[in-house]
Design a protein around this motif. Structure first.
Motif, short mmCIF file in Angstrom:
data_model
loop_
_atom_site.label_atom_id
_atom_site.label_comp_id
_atom_site.label_asym_id
_atom_site.label_seq_id
_atom_site.Cartn_x
_atom_site.Cartn_y
_atom_site.Cartn_z
N GLY A 1 -11.71 20.02 -24.51
CA GLY A 1 -10.80 18.88 -24.52
C GLY A 1 -10.28 18.44 -23.16
N GLY A 2 -9.96 19.34 -22.27
CA GLY A 2 -9.34 18.97 -21.00
C GLY A 2 -10.31 18.84 -19.84
N LEU A 3 -11.57 18.55 -20.11
CA LEU A 3 -12.58 18.46 -19.05
C LEU A 3 -12.90 17.00 -18.75
CD1 LEU A 3 -15.00 21.27 -20.29
CD2 LEU A 3 -13.26 21.45 -18.52
N ARG B 1 -15.72 18.59 -14.67
CA ARG B 1 -14.66 19.22 -13.88
C ARG B 1 -13.51 19.64 -14.80
NH1 ARG B 1 -12.40 15.15 -10.78
NH2 ARG B 1 -13.76 13.64 -11.75
N ASP B 2 -12.85 20.73 -14.42
CA ASP B 2 -11.65 21.15 -15.16
C ASP B 2 -10.41 20.86 -14.32
OD1 ASP B 2 -11.72 23.12 -13.23
OD2 ASP B 2 -11.84 24.80 -14.62
N LYS B 3 -9.25 21.27 -14.80
CA LYS B 3 -7.98 20.97 -14.12
C LYS B 3 -7.83 21.68 -12.78
CE LYS B 3 -5.66 20.11 -18.45
NZ LYS B 3 -4.71 20.59 -19.43
N GLU B 4 -8.48 22.85 -12.65
CA GLU B 4 -8.40 23.61 -11.40
C GLU B 4 -9.34 23.08 -10.33
OE1 GLU B 4 -8.80 25.63 -14.40
OE2 GLU B 4 -6.62 25.60 -14.49
N GLY B 5 -10.22 22.16 -10.67
CA GLY B 5 -11.16 21.60 -9.71
C GLY B 5 -12.54 22.24 -9.73
N ASN B 6 -12.78 23.17 -10.64
CA ASN B 6 -14.11 23.78 -10.76
C ASN B 6 -15.07 22.75 -11.34
OD1 ASN B 6 -13.06 26.29 -9.92
ND2 ASN B 6 -12.40 26.71 -12.01
#
Length: 168
Positions: free
Chosen positions: A40-42, A55-60
């Motif tokens: 969901g958060g990607l 990408r995810d919230k941490e920047g990965n």
């Protein structure tokens, strides 16, 4: 007993999947649903035809190729079930997620595996078993192979009686 138990399992699994409208097996369907919830958060960016950056919230970031069914996390290739990154890319660009799952995990393959019947053995009392004193039975029964004892093996050999350790 084993044959009867196996016969009951196969019949129960065959009966359980009759009339099911799903495409995937139940366990794989649960895995895909779990991966869908975690996707969901990607954020998904289109790179080229069937290639995406996720990408995810941490920047990965991960590179997903839906045509080749690969992801840089290697989970997609290892399980042949879409990972969270592949599901995020597929849902963002309206690609059916169940089309990305390998053919092994479909209900059609599952039903083919359980399509054969296991029949009961009838009249096993009439089977002639050779007696042990018969000259026809030359069966040699050996003792079971020895297993390694538990624990770590010793580093040094235990000297037998009459041997002495030579000091250099």
């Amino acid at each position: 007993y084993i044959r009867a138990k196996r016969m009951a399992w196969v019949a129960a699994r065959r009966q359980r999947q009759r009339g099911d409208e799903k495409i995937l097996t139940p366990h794989v369907d649960d895995l895909v649903a779990s991966n869908f919830e975690r996707s969901g958060g990607l954020w998904v960016t289109l790179i080229g035809e069937d290639q995406y950056e996720v990408r995810d919230k941490e920047g990965n970031t991960w590179h997903v190729n839906l045509a080749e069914k690969t992801c840089s996390c290697c989970e997609f290739q290892a399980l042949l079930i879409p990972c969270t990154h592949a599901i995020a890319a597929a849902t963002r660009y309206k690609i059916r997620v169940d089309s990305l799952v390998a053919e092994y995990y479909t209900l059609r393959t599952y039903q083919a595996a359980y399509s054969k019947l296991i029949y009961p053995v009838v009249g096993y009392e009439s089977i002639d078993i050779l007696s042990s004193d018969s000259s026809e039975s030359q069966l040699e029964v050996n003792p079971p192979a020895c297993r390694r004892p538990p624990g770590r093996p010793r580093k040094n050999r235990i000297l037998s009686r009459g041997e002495f350790e030579v000091l250099s």
